[in-house]
Design an enzyme around this catalytic site. Structure first.
Site, PDB file in Angstrom:
ATOM      1  CB  CYS A 101      12.138  -6.695   6.977  1.00  0.00           C
ATOM      2  SG  CYS A 101      10.775  -7.430   7.663  1.00  0.00           S
ATOM      3  CB  SER A 102      13.390  -4.600   2.216  1.00  0.00           C
ATOM      4  OG  SER A 102      13.708  -5.969   2.354  1.00  0.00           O
TER       5      SER A 102
END
Length: 209
Positions: A101-102
Site C-alpha cells: 500500500c505504501s
C-alpha cells in the site's frame, strides 16, 4: 427456603411434562439464555455477506472518521454527503503503512492527481480500517495529504461490509484492495484486485476514464 426450592422443582417438572406432551424442548430458564440468544443474533447480522459493489450502485450514507493534525479529535464524515455533486476517486487498502500500500497503491494516486483532475476528478479519497489517528499519520508522512487526498478511517468496517469487500485476517477485518470512480454518489467505474493488485492502481483507473 424449602418452599422456594419445592416451587422451583415443580416448575421444572411441569415444563418437562409439557415438552414431552407437545414434542418441543423448552428453552433454558434464566438470563444466560437471553444473553446467548442476543449474542447469536448480533453475530449473524455482523457476518452477513453483502454482494460486491458494482457499476451503477449508489454509495451508502455511512459515517467515516477523519484524523486531525496534532492529535485533534477525529471528525465524522458522511461519505454520501462528501461525494454528492462531485466526481470522485475512492481507493481502499488492506492497511496503512503496509508495504504494498505504501510503495505502490498510494504513490500511484499521489503522482496521478494532476492527471485525475484533468479527467474531471475533483476529489480523491483513501479508505482503510485503520483508526483515524493512523490514517492521519499515514497521509501526513506519505505526502498524500499534501497532494490533496483525504484519508478516511472505516474503523468499524461498515463501509467495507456494505461494499461487500470485507476480508477476515489475523488482525481483524480488513478491506480488500479496490478503486472506484463515482459521479454524484453513483459508481461509474470499479476496479477489483481479484486478479492483479495493479488493476486498482491509478494508471489503470486513468486508462479507463
Amino acid at each position: 427456603m424449602f418452599l422456594y426450592r419445592c416451587a422451583f422443582v415443580i416448575v421444572i417438572f411441569t415444563l418437562g411434562f409439557l415438552a414431552n406432551a407437545k414434542g418441543f424442548t423448552p428453552p433454558p430458564v434464566g438470563s444466560a439464555f437471553l444473553a446467548s440468544s442476543t449474542k447469536l443474533s448480533f453475530s449473524a447480522s455482523s457476518t452477513e455477506i453483502m454482494p460486491e459493489v458494482k457499476v451503477g450502485d449508489e454509495l451508502p450514507s455511512i459515517l467515516l472518521t477523519e484524523g486531525q493534525a496534532d492529535y485533534g479529535k477525529p471528525l465524522q464524515v458522511d461519505l454520501k454527503n462528501l461525494v454528492a455533486g462531485k466526481k470522485v476517486a475512492i481507493f481502499a487498502v488492506p492497511g496503512a503503512f503496509t508495504p504494498g500500500c505504501s510503495k505502490s497503491h498510494l504513490p500511484s494516486f499521489i503522482t496521478a492527481q494532476d492527471d485525475l483532475k484533468s479527467k474531471g476528478v475533483e476529489l480523491t479519497i483513501c479508505v482503510a480500517t485503520n483508526d483515524a489517528y493512523v490514517m492521519e499519520a499515514w497521509g501526513r508522512t506519505s505526502g498524500g495529504a499534501d497532494a490533496g487526498i483525504r484519508f478516511l478511517s472505516d474503523s468499524n468496517a461498515e463501509l467495507t461490509k456494505a461494499l461487500g469487500l470485507a476480508m477476515e485476517t489475523p488482525n481483524g477485518i480488513r478491506t480488500k484492495r479496490f478503486s472506484l470512480i463515482a459521479n454524484d454518489g453513483k459508481v461509474t467505474h470499479y476496479f477489483s484486485s481479484a486478479e492483479e493488485s495493479s488493476n486498482t492502481w491509478a494508471p489503470s483507473v486513468l486508462s479507463s476514464l
